[in-house]
Motif scaffolding. Sequence first.
Motif, mmCIF file in Angstrom:
data_model
loop_
_atom_site.group_PDB
_atom_site.id
_atom_site.type_symbol
_atom_site.label_atom_id
_atom_site.label_comp_id
_atom_site.label_asym_id
_atom_site.label_seq_id
_atom_site.Cartn_x
_atom_site.Cartn_y
_atom_site.Cartn_z
ATOM 1 N N ARG A 22 0.844 -1.210 0.000
ATOM 2 C CA ARG A 22 0.000 0.000 0.000
ATOM 3 C C ARG A 22 0.876 1.256 0.000
ATOM 4 N N TRP A 23 1.955 1.228 0.784
ATOM 5 C CA TRP A 23 2.861 2.377 0.841
ATOM 6 C C TRP A 23 3.516 2.618 -0.519
ATOM 7 N N TYR A 26 1.083 4.151 -2.951
ATOM 8 C CA TYR A 26 0.850 5.568 -2.624
ATOM 9 C C TYR A 26 1.954 6.452 -3.211
ATOM 10 N N TYR A 27 3.208 6.038 -3.043
ATOM 11 C CA TYR A 27 4.320 6.848 -3.527
ATOM 12 C C TYR A 27 4.493 6.778 -5.039
ATOM 13 N N LYS A 29 1.925 6.595 -7.274
ATOM 14 C CA LYS A 29 0.785 7.167 -7.996
ATOM 15 C C LYS A 29 1.168 8.295 -8.956
ATOM 16 N N GLN A 108 10.113 13.538 0.161
ATOM 17 C CA GLN A 108 9.013 13.293 1.097
ATOM 18 C C GLN A 108 9.536 12.784 2.440
ATOM 19 N N GLN A 327 8.640 7.025 8.338
ATOM 20 C CA GLN A 327 7.282 7.522 8.133
ATOM 21 C C GLN A 327 6.418 7.346 9.372
#
Length: 563
Positions: A22-23, A26-27, A29, A108, A327
């Motif tokens: 999932r992480w 997200y990055y 996308k 980020q 994170q």
Amino acid sequence: MKLKRYWKKIKEDKAKGKDYFRWLIYYTKPYMWKIGLLMAVSILMTFVSIQYAMASRNLIDLAGGGKITIGATVVFIILIVLMQVVNPIMDLFTAMMYEKYTFGIRKQVYDKLLYSEWLGTQRFHTGDMMTRMTSDAGSVADGMVGVIPEIIVLLIQLVAVFITLYGYSPFLAIFALFLTPFGLLLTFIIGRKLKRLQVKVLESETAYRSFIQESLANLMVVKAFSNEEQFSDKLAELREKRFYWVWKKNKLSVGSNVVMNGTFQFGYMIAFVYAANQIAKGEITYGTMTLFLTLFARVQGPIASLARQLPGVVSIFAAAGRIMDIQDIPLEEREESVEMNGAVGIEVSNMSFAYSKENILKDVTFDIKPGEFVAIIGKSGIGKTTLIRVLMNFITAQKGIVEYYDTFGTRTKTSASVREFVSYVPQGNTLFSGSIKDNVLMGKLDATEEEMWEALDMAVCREFIEKLPDGIDTVIGEKGVGLSEGQAQRIALARALIRKSPFVILDEATSALDEQTEYELLKRLGGLSPKPTCLLITHRTSVLKYCSRELVIDDGHVTMKDL
């Protein structure tokens, strides 16, 4: 019992894997459409390579018949040129996207560290954070831009080439596919072990990077104690540990590739013998044999490549886990900014703080009035700097209330936003490499030339700056190399004073100054209108004559006394 623990570990790894996935999504996308475009071109080139194999067969068969047509030759040349032109362009595009993706993650993570709780960031060594932002971010970028898209393309290639080969020789197509279960089994067996080894490799890299960074930052201390040889030996020791884990990881990876490639070579040999036998029987032409072998290799190729991509997939998840550790650091609490007018005071009620179980500060209560100069004098380790960190919300008290207030009664609880009206000069040399001007303007980026020199005059800097060859534009090294300790300290004071904050905290900020310079500085600071509130941490009793009260810390308790 061991089997039970084994399956429990598999379930835990599966849950972590979902979080990592999932992480990663997200990055990724923002780059999805570019990665998709690369994949589409790669798939197109797969079909081009199939057409190239078929064109090669036609050309060979035509040559065997004694007649080569211009059309067949032109098609063959066009396909070669197309592959030679498109592939380098794709490589260039991939390299540029890799750089953007890598920087995106680093940016980020960097922003996350900037806005996270200060105490949370201290769990990581600076060298460790650098490794996670460089090597780990690079592994993730390489995986998401290169490895994962390549795996998807390889799977599509496998299906496309299998269907094409099946149309010519069902036996060879099915025989080639028999190797797939072996590849999957090998992947499952070594995958978990490779991940553990990859983590060890990353940890060893962190260890030696951290050691180098810290030893170079404190090079004078190393030299002062004549420890050059010991530090050199220590680096060699860390290098040997890294070599050990890199060797184990690469040995496993290379060993698996040798077994896989050996199996495929055996399969290719069977295909070659089968095709030669077909020629002997007169059932196929030489061109068809070439096509058979080319397509057979292209079925085997994706399977072998999938197995070789395993270390890359392992690196993605190992690196993602390490980045996710950063994170997970909580963000700082940041209240909405409140405009403070005039001088600013601070009221602390029943505040306690502990780094672990033992309280450093216990039920602290005091009130510093707007415009007061208050000193904190005491031996090291009693909690002076800890108190300052609480007041500036670098760390958060476990209990109690800390509030700033101005002369008009406006109040705000401490949070990251209070730093907008508090100027702070920490102890030690905190200058950055660059010009003196750059360092001063860090305090107020939009300051005018007049404001800058006003702050430098207040910090008693003008005399020594005007004597420098390039004046205010003189370039200094890391931690103020090129300036004396006193000069560096005064530049740091100017950086804080240029903000004209109503609340100033000086943590041993005059320790390197002579008494006359210290007197001039505090006199000018006290002569400002409105007069700022000033909290001074110092070991020098000479400071007391500039203060109206003294804050005394004893066994975690704080009391105030008049001077």
